[in-house]
Structure formats: C-alpha cells, structure tokens
Design a protein around this motif. Structure first.
Motif, PDB file in Angstrom:
ATOM      1  N   LEU A 289      48.335  56.679  37.598  1.00  0.00           N
ATOM      2  CA  LEU A 289      47.457  56.305  38.713  1.00  0.00           C
ATOM      3  C   LEU A 289      48.202  56.411  40.045  1.00  0.00           C
ATOM      4  O   LEU A 289      47.644  56.837  41.053  1.00  0.00           O
ATOM      5  CB  LEU A 289      46.904  54.896  38.498  1.00  0.00           C
ATOM      6  N   VAL A 292      48.272  59.973  41.076  1.00  0.00           N
ATOM      7  CA  VAL A 292      47.000  60.402  41.672  1.00  0.00           C
ATOM      8  C   VAL A 292      46.929  59.944  43.126  1.00  0.00           C
ATOM      9  O   VAL A 292      46.592  60.723  44.021  1.00  0.00           O
ATOM     10  CB  VAL A 292      45.789  59.848  40.879  1.00  0.00           C
ATOM     11  N   ALA A 293      47.270  58.677  43.356  1.00  0.00           N
ATOM     12  CA  ALA A 293      47.196  58.123  44.715  1.00  0.00           C
ATOM     13  C   ALA A 293      48.092  58.902  45.666  1.00  0.00           C
ATOM     14  O   ALA A 293      47.740  59.132  46.824  1.00  0.00           O
ATOM     15  CB  ALA A 293      47.578  56.647  44.702  1.00  0.00           C
ATOM     16  N   ARG A 295      48.881  61.992  45.353  1.00  0.00           N
ATOM     17  CA  ARG A 295      48.463  63.399  45.340  1.00  0.00           C
ATOM     18  C   ARG A 295      49.437  64.305  44.587  1.00  0.00           C
ATOM     19  O   ARG A 295      49.505  65.489  44.848  1.00  0.00           O
ATOM     20  CB  ARG A 295      48.270  63.902  46.777  1.00  0.00           C
ATOM     21  N   VAL A 303      42.283  62.216  33.929  1.00  0.00           N
ATOM     22  CA  VAL A 303      41.169  61.881  33.038  1.00  0.00           C
ATOM     23  C   VAL A 303      41.251  62.723  31.763  1.00  0.00           C
ATOM     24  O   VAL A 303      41.106  62.193  30.655  1.00  0.00           O
ATOM     25  CB  VAL A 303      39.810  62.100  33.750  1.00  0.00           C
TER      26      VAL A 303
ATOM     27  N   TYR B  37      43.249  69.160  46.251  1.00  0.00           N
ATOM     28  CA  TYR B  37      43.385  67.700  46.209  1.00  0.00           C
ATOM     29  C   TYR B  37      44.663  67.214  46.889  1.00  0.00           C
ATOM     30  O   TYR B  37      44.684  66.201  47.564  1.00  0.00           O
ATOM     31  CB  TYR B  37      43.333  67.214  44.754  1.00  0.00           C
ATOM     32  N   GLN B  38      45.740  67.969  46.739  1.00  0.00           N
ATOM     33  CA  GLN B  38      47.016  67.524  47.318  1.00  0.00           C
ATOM     34  C   GLN B  38      46.997  67.521  48.847  1.00  0.00           C
ATOM     35  O   GLN B  38      47.844  66.891  49.477  1.00  0.00           O
ATOM     36  CB  GLN B  38      48.176  68.385  46.822  1.00  0.00           C
ATOM     37  N   SER B  40      44.531  66.227  50.411  1.00  0.00           N
ATOM     38  CA  SER B  40      43.712  65.066  50.786  1.00  0.00           C
ATOM     39  C   SER B  40      44.579  63.816  50.851  1.00  0.00           C
ATOM     40  O   SER B  40      45.797  63.892  50.684  1.00  0.00           O
ATOM     41  CB  SER B  40      42.570  64.880  49.780  1.00  0.00           C
ATOM     42  N   GLY B  41      43.964  62.681  51.123  1.00  0.00           N
ATOM     43  CA  GLY B  41      44.726  61.432  51.208  1.00  0.00           C
ATOM     44  C   GLY B  41      45.186  61.122  52.615  1.00  0.00           C
ATOM     45  O   GLY B  41      45.987  60.223  52.826  1.00  0.00           O
ATOM     46  N   HIS B 129      37.075  63.994  48.906  1.00  0.00           N
ATOM     47  CA  HIS B 129      38.400  64.636  48.845  1.00  0.00           C
ATOM     48  C   HIS B 129      38.368  65.991  49.550  1.00  0.00           C
ATOM     49  O   HIS B 129      39.316  66.371  50.242  1.00  0.00           O
ATOM     50  CB  HIS B 129      38.835  64.843  47.387  1.00  0.00           C
ATOM     51  N   LEU B 255      44.781  53.415  48.720  1.00  0.00           N
ATOM     52  CA  LEU B 255      44.765  54.743  48.085  1.00  0.00           C
ATOM     53  C   LEU B 255      44.948  54.584  46.581  1.00  0.00           C
ATOM     54  O   LEU B 255      44.296  55.253  45.779  1.00  0.00           O
ATOM     55  CB  LEU B 255      45.893  55.627  48.641  1.00  0.00           C
ATOM     56  N   ARG B 256      45.818  53.691  46.209  1.00  0.00           N
ATOM     57  CA  ARG B 256      46.099  53.444  44.813  1.00  0.00           C
ATOM     58  C   ARG B 256      44.873  52.870  44.095  1.00  0.00           C
ATOM     59  O   ARG B 256      44.507  53.312  43.004  1.00  0.00           O
ATOM     60  CB  ARG B 256      47.299  52.487  44.725  1.00  0.00           C
ATOM     61  N   ALA B 259      42.271  55.537  43.665  1.00  0.00           N
ATOM     62  CA  ALA B 259      42.611  56.441  42.566  1.00  0.00           C
ATOM     63  C   ALA B 259      42.285  55.786  41.228  1.00  0.00           C
ATOM     64  O   ALA B 259      41.721  56.408  40.320  1.00  0.00           O
ATOM     65  CB  ALA B 259      44.095  56.814  42.625  1.00  0.00           C
ATOM     66  N   GLU B 260      42.625  54.506  41.114  1.00  0.00           N
ATOM     67  CA  GLU B 260      42.356  53.772  39.881  1.00  0.00           C
ATOM     68  C   GLU B 260      40.859  53.724  39.598  1.00  0.00           C
ATOM     69  O   GLU B 260      40.407  54.001  38.477  1.00  0.00           O
ATOM     70  CB  GLU B 260      42.923  52.357  40.021  1.00  0.00           C
ATOM     71  N   GLU B 262      38.564  55.718  40.672  1.00  0.00           N
ATOM     72  CA  GLU B 262      38.008  57.041  40.362  1.00  0.00           C
ATOM     73  C   GLU B 262      38.325  57.449  38.925  1.00  0.00           C
ATOM     74  O   GLU B 262      37.453  57.901  38.186  1.00  0.00           O
ATOM     75  CB  GLU B 262      38.544  58.096  41.342  1.00  0.00           C
ATOM     76  N   VAL B 263      39.581  57.274  38.519  1.00  0.00           N
ATOM     77  CA  VAL B 263      39.973  57.668  37.157  1.00  0.00           C
ATOM     78  C   VAL B 263      39.230  56.831  36.119  1.00  0.00           C
ATOM     79  O   VAL B 263      38.650  57.374  35.162  1.00  0.00           O
ATOM     80  CB  VAL B 263      41.500  57.542  36.974  1.00  0.00           C
ATOM     81  N   ARG B 266      35.558  57.752  35.961  1.00  0.00           N
ATOM     82  CA  ARG B 266      35.291  58.994  35.239  1.00  0.00           C
ATOM     83  C   ARG B 266      35.474  58.814  33.739  1.00  0.00           C
ATOM     84  O   ARG B 266      34.758  59.427  32.935  1.00  0.00           O
ATOM     85  CB  ARG B 266      36.170  60.116  35.781  1.00  0.00           C
ATOM     86  N   LEU B 267      36.427  57.966  33.349  1.00  0.00           N
ATOM     87  CA  LEU B 267      36.577  57.665  31.923  1.00  0.00           C
ATOM     88  C   LEU B 267      35.333  56.958  31.391  1.00  0.00           C
ATOM     89  O   LEU B 267      34.841  57.258  30.302  1.00  0.00           O
ATOM     90  CB  LEU B 267      37.793  56.761  31.694  1.00  0.00           C
ATOM     91  N   ASP B 270      32.666  59.391  30.938  1.00  0.00           N
ATOM     92  CA  ASP B 270      32.916  60.169  29.728  1.00  0.00           C
ATOM     93  C   ASP B 270      32.473  59.388  28.493  1.00  0.00           C
ATOM     94  O   ASP B 270      31.801  59.921  27.603  1.00  0.00           O
ATOM     95  CB  ASP B 270      34.414  60.510  29.646  1.00  0.00           C
TER      96      ASP B 270
END
Lengths: 313, 313
Positions: A289, A292-293, A295, A303, B37-38, B40-41, B129, B255-256, B259-260, B262-263, B266-267, B270
C-alpha cells in the motif's frame, strides 16, 4: 448425557461451556451452533453502545435489575474490542458474575478481542445465537460500537441504545463517531451531572426529524444508572420499540440485515485471513500500500497480486 | 502519434478520450493508466460532498471561476452514484461543458453509475489519477458522499468539503449520514436563506473540539454559490488546508489512505463480482441471506458456500 442435550434441558453449566466453545471457535461449538441455530431468532437483542466512560456497564446492570423486577430472564454479552483478554477474565465480568451468580434468570458473559482479524464480531454473533436458542427473551449486547468490529456487533441488535454523557464535547464525539445515526433510543446517562439538560435538549433538537417509516420516533431519555433513575422508563421504551418492530415488519427486516451483516462480515474476515495469513503477510500488505501511495507501483498491479493470493489461499 | 503521446503532449482531446477509456474499464485505458500512474500523486484532490439540493454543482462552478481568476488550471469530476447515465450524457455536464468549453484551463467530466458492482469508485479513481497525471494542480470531485461508493470516492480526496444548506432538518440529515466526521471544511451554502446563521452557529458548536494533530481547525464557512459570495474565502481555506497537510506530513498520510481505500475497494468489488457474477447470482445471494434470517440455514453454511464460489471464480 451430551453437552447439547444438557443445554436443551436448561443446564446452566452446559450453556456456559458451550458459550466458551463457540467463542473460541472450537469445532464442537460450531457444530452445536449449527444444530441450535434454528431455535434462535426469537430473542429481543438490544445493543447498548457508547463511548468509554459513559457508564454503559452500570446502565446494563441497572437494566438487569429492572428486567428481573418485571419477572423476565435476561442475558448480557459485554464486548470490549480494545481488550486482549477474553473468556471471563475481565475484572468487570467477575464483579458482575458474582452479583448475579445466584440468579438463574441472569447470564452474563464478557468477551474481548483475541487478536484474530474479524473474529470478535463472529464470536459475539455465535454467543448471541446460543443465548437466543437457550430461550432468553432479552439479550443485552454492550459494546463501544466503534470500529469495524463494533459496527458489525451493533448490527446484531434489533434495538440499539446509544449512551451519551453530559458535556457538549462528548456529544460531539458521539456524533462524529457516527453513533447517533444507529440509535433507536438515545440515553443521556449521569443526568444528575452539570450540562445534562443541555445535552438532552441538543439531542432532542437533532432528532426532531419525525417518526421513521415504522412510526418510531427516537426518544432521548435521561438516566442516572448509579441510582436507577430513569431505567424503568428506558425498559418501557425497549419494550415499546419491540412492539413497533413486531407490528411494522421491522422485526423481519432487522433479522434480515443482521443475517446479512454476519455473513458478509465472516466473508470479509475470510478474505482478510487469506490476505494476511501471517505477520509477514500484514507487513507485506502494508508495504504494497505504501508503494502505491508513493507511485512505485499501481493499484491495479497490487490488486492483481492480492487476488492471486486469495485464489491460492 | 499514439494516444498516450498525444496525452503527454497536452492534447485535450486525447485526455478526453483516455478518460472515457479509463471510465468504461477498457484495456487500453487500464494500460495507459498503468503507464501514467507514476506521474500522478501531485494534484490537490478536493472532495465536495453534501446532500442532493445543497447546491454542490453551483458551488463547484463558482469555485472553477475563482480558481481561474487566480490563474490556475482546474479539473472537475462530478459523480452521481444514483444516476445510471454516464459518459458525459448528464444534462448538468453538458451545460457545464458548454460554459467552460473554450477554456483550456478547465476540464469537466461527469460520471454516473453503470450498474457495475463497485465499479464507480474504481472508475472515478482512475479518471482522477489521469487528470492528476495530466498536470491539473487542483481536482474537484463532486459527489453525494453517501453509500459505499460515495465513501470510497470521498476517500480519494486530500481535502473534503461538506456542503450543507440552512434548516436544522438538513443539518440533522448530514450529521446522521456521517458526513460531518469526514469534513475538513464545512460550508453552509445558500447562506442568504432563512436559518443560515443558526446553521452556521450549530455547526460551529459541533466543531469546537479544537485543532487536530496537524493543527487544522475545521472551519464553518457561509457561501452563496449563485452570487459567488464567500467562494474566495472557501478557496483560501482549500489552499490553507493544503499548506497544513504539506507541513504536517498529512499529505503523505492522506495519499496512503487513498491508496489503501482504492486497493481494498477494488478487492471488495472483485469479491462481489465473484459472489454475484449474474443477476441470478444476486438473487441467489439474496435468497441465501433470507434463509439465514428465517433460520432455514446457518450463517456458517452460507459462508462456506460463498467461499466455495469465490475459490471457483
């Protein structure tokens, strides 16, 4: 005679033993619960939630006394997600057990976190089902109501009592913790302390939005649990809410949402167990995580990796 | 020149096209997002949430104007989880697009639910993003903030503005919806209507608990979005909150946690997809939960069955 037969015959020690087996997730407990579950769904399960220091335990004790005075039996499950101790070792539990020990119409069990991910809510649900199947018509579930465990535990209840104490700051904390939105009954405990009248007024202002679909209007009740003041009125409102639920179809809806919360909560626990099967797994998840934060990787890649782990679990 | 190269060169139509591909979950969009993605942030992502009718769209429009007057670029993602229409077909979107169409410093995209379980929050995160990678220093995400999607979308933001309107009832609704607890800035919009001063006072009373760990004290700001009154002050507070986040380490923490969210979101999506791969699957899940509520089966049996389905998915 086997444990379940003794339980069905009303043996109190069999109940206590089965509750422990259910609580710790022992296969014997699970098997017993599967067999007894169909006898549950009859008790009025009342959640008593509020911040630490609101006097929940004292209030529950006063409620036990009021229920017993009305000639009914009552069971209590006191859950403390912040404490690592369980199995009846909590001090307050021993004090209570002592007080009600000689009374067969009262059963008290304290539960605390055992460090298992998602395990406390499932264990609490199991013990509540067991007490329900044992024929207790009223089960009080005492919890701080915060955090994921607290929310899942609160969703077991047909009626939720949110306990506040005087002082605007505390009221704000409860509002911010999202406790107000789940309350069917709001209690301002320690109503003999300064600020109680203002607290009651504030909460009444905040709950003037009228009756809900079932015709229930959230009452704000002052109590002094230590002296018992207002506790009979609270019990009357518990009974009134049950009557409204029964008359409106709300009873079935709440049983349904409790079932949904329990099943989805256990699925979530299963998922979490697979994601972090070890302390190393938790560390790795934490690092993923952070990556991800920062980047260094993308949400999609993480995921995909975690899904692989679920599938391999 | 490929789509991503045109995007990187600042081509506005390439951005719009990529945003659509990301939104609908097209593999080309996913691949582009992985590559971008990299980058972004860096953007200040500001969530603007509140109940329907609070004037969020008008307020966001007024904010766009204020940001443009300060010489900065701004992007807007307006998300409506309750609407089934997406892809720029929402009426308000076309009105806005028209208004800002000639201004290269403004990009507006409306998104609505496409009936996919858990898909809206992931799609919104992807578009944010992308806009972030496109170099917009400020991204406004407008949403009702309620429900699972709303909560996940809100968690994308570094700063959350909760919009209220006068009238105690509305205040209560926002409190009950748990919106207050997520607000870094509270806005009472339509502040020229009766009851606005009382609403501001009530909210200030409820937020007097002092500064947080980062030194931020939640302000309560009156605005009249339709005339622009108070909108400059709101923009000043957005900038001030960003400065506090940057100075306190709060930026990295947010940001952290984004990210948490979002991940894990998405899980969850799923998992839900596997549980209910078809309308029949949703019906079956619904029936299984009803069977648990009615004690025809047990939570444990249903969980075992659903876990089998996850493993087979």
């Amino acid at each position: 005679m086997g444990l379940i037969d003794r339980f069905l015959a009303g043996d109190r020690r069999a109940l206590a033993r089965l509750a422990t087996l259910v609580e710790v997730g022992d296969p014997v407990g699970d098997a017993a619960l599967s067999r007894l579950y169909q006898a549950s769904g009859r008790a009025h399960v009342v959640g008593v939630t509020g911040p630490p220091g609101a006097g929940k335990s004292t209030l529950v004790d006063a409620l036990i006394r009021a229920v017993r005075d009305s000639g009914r039996r009552v069971a209590v499950v006191a859950v403390d997600p912040s404490s690592p101790i369980s199995g009846g070792a909590v001090l307050g539990d021993r004090v209570r057990m002592g007080r009600w020990h000689a009374d067969d119409g009262v059963f008290v069990r304290s539960m605390a976190s055992r460090g298992r991910l998602g395990g406390l809510a499932a264990a609490t649900a199991g013990v509540v089902h067991l007490l329900d199947a044992a024929g207790f018509p009223l089960i009080l579930v005492e919890t701080v109501g915060a955090g994921q465990d607290g929310v899942e535990i609160a969703s077991l209840a047909q009626t939720t009592v949110v306990v506040q104490v005087p002082g605007l700051g505390d009221g704000v904390q409860a509002i911010k913790a999202g406790l107000l939105e789940i309350g069917d009954i709001l209690v301002v405990n320690k109503a003999d302390e300064p600020g109680a009248a203002e607290q009651v007024r504030l909460l009444r202002d905040l709950t003037t939005s009228g009756a809900d679909a079932a015709g229930w209007r959230v009452p704000v009740l002052p109590t002094v649990a230590a002296t018992g003041d207002g506790v009979d009125v609270l019990l009357d409102h518990l009974d009134a809410h049950l009557a409204v639920l029964r008359a409106s179809g709300g009873w079935e809806r709440r049983l349904r949402s409790a079932a949904e919360a329990e099943v989805l909560g256990r699925l979530r626990a299963d998922l979490e167990r697979r994601l972090a099967v070890s302390p190393e797994g938790v560390l790795e998840l934490s690092e993923l995580l952070a990556a991800v934060a920062e980047r260094r990787t993308t949400p999609g890649e993480v995921v995909a990796r975690l899904v692989d782990r679920i599938d391999g679990g």
